[in-house]
Design an enzyme around this catalytic site. Structure first.
Site, short mmCIF file in Angstrom:
data_model
loop_
_atom_site.label_atom_id
_atom_site.label_comp_id
_atom_site.label_asym_id
_atom_site.label_seq_id
_atom_site.Cartn_x
_atom_site.Cartn_y
_atom_site.Cartn_z
N ASP A 1 -5.71 8.92 -7.97
CA ASP A 1 -5.34 7.66 -7.31
C ASP A 1 -4.25 7.03 -8.17
O ASP A 1 -3.76 7.64 -9.12
CB ASP A 1 -6.55 6.74 -7.15
CG ASP A 1 -6.45 5.88 -5.91
OD1 ASP A 1 -5.46 5.14 -5.77
OD2 ASP A 1 -7.37 5.93 -5.07
N GLU B 1 -4.82 3.51 3.37
CA GLU B 1 -3.95 2.45 2.86
C GLU B 1 -2.53 2.95 2.54
O GLU B 1 -1.96 2.63 1.49
CB GLU B 1 -4.59 1.80 1.62
CG GLU B 1 -5.93 1.16 1.92
CD GLU B 1 -6.61 0.56 0.69
OE1 GLU B 1 -7.36 -0.41 0.85
OE2 GLU B 1 -6.38 1.08 -0.42
N HIS C 1 -1.36 6.19 -2.41
CA HIS C 1 -2.09 6.09 -3.69
C HIS C 1 -1.69 7.21 -4.64
O HIS C 1 -2.54 7.84 -5.27
CB HIS C 1 -3.60 6.11 -3.44
CG HIS C 1 -4.14 4.83 -2.85
ND1 HIS C 1 -4.17 3.64 -3.56
CD2 HIS C 1 -4.67 4.57 -1.63
CE1 HIS C 1 -4.71 2.70 -2.78
NE2 HIS C 1 -5.01 3.23 -1.61
#
Length: 668
Positions: free
Chosen positions: A191, A331, A268
């Site tokens: 991440d 996201e 990410h």
């Protein structure tokens, strides 16, 4: 007497503290089964799980004889282990009484879970790895148990990117999963916070991307900088070598836990784009400092992106035999794609109408890589946007809607909504009782659609969980609630039973050295209250292994604070802070009760206005004015004193009387 009371559970014969609660468990009459020197194992099976039973027995009674025939065993203590074709692979039956214990199992995992139940039926100081304590009487109560899981996916997640945990803790985390009959460890390896999996093809991913500026416990999404110079201090991070990963995977397999790796994409991805900026989109402003990036999204228009990911995923699949590979997909800041000439060209060439469809294109290409290698893609529910990949499994986290949509479309689903499954949320927001009340199969699904719900998992994101102790606190006891939700039939789930068993299970966690949350005393009021009488009382819950301690000076209770034995006389305003304390001195969460005596005065004795008091100081919550010294006081005509600015560190209290009429309705 005015009483503030805990909910009290009264049980004459406590149910054995087994987690998760078995599908059926009958406590029998007669003598219990006791492991003693000379206890023999009778079996014709060669299950790899058998050693979990014999290792347990050897830890408490020494050498264990395994025989294949019952000849000569009359009158001896015997544990019979047998495979049963009528049990599912994770199912088992257990009978214990007198000199006889019989374990029947469907598959190797079923035998392993039977052993975990036996461990929980034994004294509190036994854990998955061995025994602590000195009690020589290893007694299993006389019981008959028939058990199997409700769901096939019973998972726990751990984010090691934001904060890194070493191999020994990862193994202990797997122990926690296994001992509670869960079977998936979702290892969030990559991440923005750091790249944690060694890559032979791209070594800079860890030598640089595994380290960031700052010390332990520091985290900020807007201030991530990877370190090119290993001499720079402070630095934070780490990574797992491929040998360490294989070691963890083998350790998990021996405990019937599948390790599902997460290789986050297409967003990410800060560490990989810092190290290999060509993986990002064109047209992105250059970073202001080496080690930073202004984009954390892979470019969807470059073939080099997909070659890089194919290389990384090949290495991943070589390390992890799991059928599932988690690719994240959540996201994604698609504005980078909207402004990238290469991404725009990709959309034009592929006939894609928008960036949502571009994400779908990206995920589908990754899925083809995985399917060609006999693996299955699983991703967060954003992978639904723009069209779902044909064989993808959806992990629904933004509520349950994504899971419902996927199941109705015929896709498998793992439910993991933030409402019940995010253990980085505080206990105040997501209590153990709330977790226990979760139902993974939404009522919106038909019976056929509901079969696509494989199960669920709890997630531990570590932006603000920097230590092993804090991690344990955040998962226990909520992990036990999740395990029971995912294993136990709905008709057998009962919060009263769970709470009673939990009180006795805390001793086991103490013996294992686990840091867990002791809930705050469940007082009737956990805010300011007005007492019309002059006594207050709180009682500890029945069966509690804790001592109730308190303070009235505004400080939190400690292990040596006064024990609350109640009732107590209130002769002036008091702030009671109460906490449960374990025998080892561990102090639980604190409940606060502010107590005032109510007063009334004749209206003729009152004067107009509001009596105010100003205090100086800095507080992180509402102060208890009754025990504080003011720096100014008086009577004001309204609430705006006009003497302070909001930037100052101060507090003001106002006191006044209200007129209460007989027929009035008042809400506060």
């Amino acid at each position: 007497m005015f009483a503030l009371l805990f909910a009290v559970v009264v049980q004459t014969a406590p149910e054995p503290a087994v987690f998760p609660r078995p599908e059926r468990m009958d406590v029998l009459g007669g003598a219990p089964f006791e492991f003693r020197v000379g206890t023999t194992v009778l079996t014709r099976e060669s299950s790899p799980a058998l050693h979990h039973l014999t290792d347990m027995m050897q830890s408490i009674i020494g050498d264990v004889e395994i025989v294949r025939s019952a000849d000569g065993l009359a009158g001896k203590r015997v544990v019979t282990v047998q495979k049963s074709a009528d049990l599912p692979s994770e199912g088992y039956r257990l009978f214990a009484q007198g000199n006889e214990m019989v374990i029947s199992f469907g598959g190797d995992a079923g035998l392993f879970y039977a052993v975990q139940t036996i461990r929980q039926l034994l004294p509190d100081y036994i854990d998955l790895q061995g025994f602590r304590g000195g009690d020589p009487e290893w007694v299993v109560p006389a019981v008959r148990i028939a058990d199997k899981p409700r769901f096939s996916w019973r998972g726990m997640h751990l984010d090691v990117s934001r904060h890194f945990f070493d191999v020994q803790f990862i193994k202990r985390y797997i122990d926690y999963i296994a001992m509670n009959k869960m079977n998936v460890f979702h290892w969030h390896l990559i991440d923005d916070g750091g790249w944690r999996m060694e890559s032979k093809n791209y070594p800079l991913l860890t030598t640089i991307g595994g380290w960031r500026a700052g010390g332990p416990g520091q985290w900020s999404y807007t201030d991530i900088r990877m370190l090119f110079d290993p001499r720079e201090k402070p630095r934070y991070g780490g990574f797992y070598t491929q040998d360490e990963i294989r070691e963890v995977v083998k350790y998990a397999e021996e405990r019937f836990v599948t390790v599902v790796p997460e290789i986050e994409l297409p967003g990410h991805t800060t560490p990989s784009i810092v190290v290999h900026p060509d993986l990002g989109c064109d047209g992105v402003a250059p970073p202001s400092e080496r080690g930073r990036t202004n984009s954390n999204v892979y470019c969807a228009g470059k073939e080099g992106t997909f070659q890089f990911l194919e290389d990384v995923l090949d290495e991943t699949m070589d390390l992890f035999p799991s059928k599932w590979i988690h690719i994240g997909g959540d996201e994604v800041n698609k504005s980078f794609w909207s402004n990238c000439p290469r991404c725009k060209k990709r959309m034009s060439d592929e006939g894609l109408k928008n960036v949502d469809e571009l994400q779908s294109y990206f995920i589908k290409r990754i899925e083809k890589m995985l399917v060609a290698r006999q693996r299955r893609l699983v991703g967060w529910d954003e992978i639904l946007e723009g069209g779902l990949a044909p064989e993808a499994t959806v992990m629904s986290w933004r509520g349950i809607e994504g899971g419902i949509a996927a199941a109705k479309a015929g896709h498998d689903v793992v439910m993991s909504p933030t409402s019940h499954c995010y253990f980085d949320y505080s206990y105040a927001q997501t209590s153990t009782e709330k977790v226990y009340g979760w139902e993974p199969v939404p009522s919106e699904l038909s019976a056929e659609e509901g079969r696509h719900v494989l199960g669920g998992q709890a997630n531990v994101w570590t932006e603000y969980i920097a230590t092993e102790e804090r991690c344990e606190y955040m998962i226990f006891p909520r992990m036990l609630a999740t395990a029971e939700v995912l294993w136990t039939p709905v008709v057998r789930r009962d919060w009263t039973s769970f709470s009673s068993r939990l009180m006795r299970y805390f001793g086991r966690l103490d013996a294992m050295g686990v840091n867990y949350q002791i809930p705050a005393p469940d007082v009737e009021f956990n805010a300011s209250v007005f007492l019309t009488r002059e006594t207050v009382n709180v009682v500890a819950p029945a069966g509690s292994p804790f001592t109730l301690r308190y303070t009235t000076n505004g400080e939190n209770p400690t292990a040596v604070s006064e024990e609350f034995k109640g009732p107590m006389t209130i002769d002036r305003p008091r702030m009671f802070k109460l906490a449960l304390v374990s025998a080892g001195g561990k102090v639980g969460d604190v409940a606060t009760v502010d107590c005032f005596k109510s007063v009334s005065v004749p209206e003729a004795a009152l004067v107009p206005g509001l009596r105010f008091s100003v205090y100086e100081g800095k507080w992180d919550k509402m102060p208890f004015y009754a025990v504080m010294q003011d720096v100014k006081s008086g009577i004001a005509s309204d609430f705006d004193l006009g003497v302070r600015t909001r930037d100052d560190e101060f507090a003001i209290s106002f006191k006044a009387f209200i007129r209460v009429t007989v027929d009035g309705i008042y809400r506060f």
